[in-house]
Design an enzyme around this catalytic site. Sequence first.
Site, short mmCIF file in Angstrom:
data_model
loop_
_atom_site.label_atom_id
_atom_site.label_comp_id
_atom_site.label_asym_id
_atom_site.label_seq_id
_atom_site.Cartn_x
_atom_site.Cartn_y
_atom_site.Cartn_z
N ASP A 135 156.45 90.09 2.85
CA ASP A 135 157.38 91.13 3.31
C ASP A 135 158.29 90.51 4.37
OD1 ASP A 135 158.69 93.29 4.41
OD2 ASP A 135 156.92 94.58 4.44
N ASN A 193 148.03 107.61 1.71
CA ASN A 193 147.78 107.57 3.14
C ASN A 193 148.28 108.84 3.84
OD1 ASN A 193 146.45 105.10 3.76
ND2 ASN A 193 148.35 103.97 3.45
N GLY A 232 152.33 102.61 4.90
CA GLY A 232 151.06 102.03 5.33
C GLY A 232 150.51 100.96 4.42
#
Length: 328
Positions: A49, A269, A24
């Site tokens: 990314d 998360n 996440g």
Amino acid sequence: MTLRDLLTDKEKRFVLVGGKGGVGKTTTSCAIATRFALEGEKTLIISTDPAHSISDSFGVDLSGGEAVKIEGFNDNLYGMEVNATEAGESFADILGISGADDQVSEFTSTLQSLGIDEFGDLVETAPPGLDEAVALAKVIQLLNSEEYKSFTKVVFDTAPTGHTIRLLSLPDFMDTFIVKAMKVRSKLGNIMGTFRAFLSGQPPKQDRSIDVLEEIKKLVIKVREFFQDSSHTEFVIVTIPTVMAINESERLLAQLKGFEIAVNNLVVNQIMPENIDCKFCTARADNQRSNLEYISKTFSDLDITEIEYFDREIRGIDSLKFMARYVF
């Protein structure tokens, strides 16, 4: 320093968010950028990314490589996705070789038959992390331009852990690589110039490949120094309460500390809330409890922000605004 401190610390302009794939980090980085924008900071979120997804998170196409305004934030939020592969240079070009792949392949085969087999590896395999380093260097250069100096907060959604570590290790790798390149050049002598002339039909040019490699080394050192500038840059690790994710986060933290990179925050998360009416939820929460205790002890020197497992996907402006308030 807590995540909330990042709101008030005007010197911390850059926030890099990273961790294992699937924990996440993109949603977290988008939520952090959203909160900055809601607080009145002119904010830019950048994805380096290779598997870009901030466009999906915001529901806006940010793939053009330039800052795009995200509506709903009073002109305070922009985003962009950087294609690291396109930003990186071909090592065949860097070493001065161009032409059809079959020609290069035939030439390398000939050299290998002569006992110069280092050449094939040198040309065909770019150092791991080079494309990300070149992309980041271009982004850093861009952020120092007049057009982008107005951004008071810049959030990076970085590549998964392995990419980050390879990027930080690249200057040391380049030392070895350059020595190897010099060794190959000393063996080849004038053969390379002749071969380039044969492919291009032009007279041989001065060989600057080693100079180019040295320039690339300087470039990747600047990228690492950017990461290490603790007065302006903070790295936030994101994880989930599973053994594999925790182990990878431990390794990442140790390596970041080894490179003297400021890390003060850990975001956890997907924490399952207890629900006596849901057997699955209860079992999952029980399993996570020991992992959360381990996280608390292992990362005791970090400020830990816990995010529960939401019952819906965090996607779109309204969802990100909700999470932005929740995270902080």
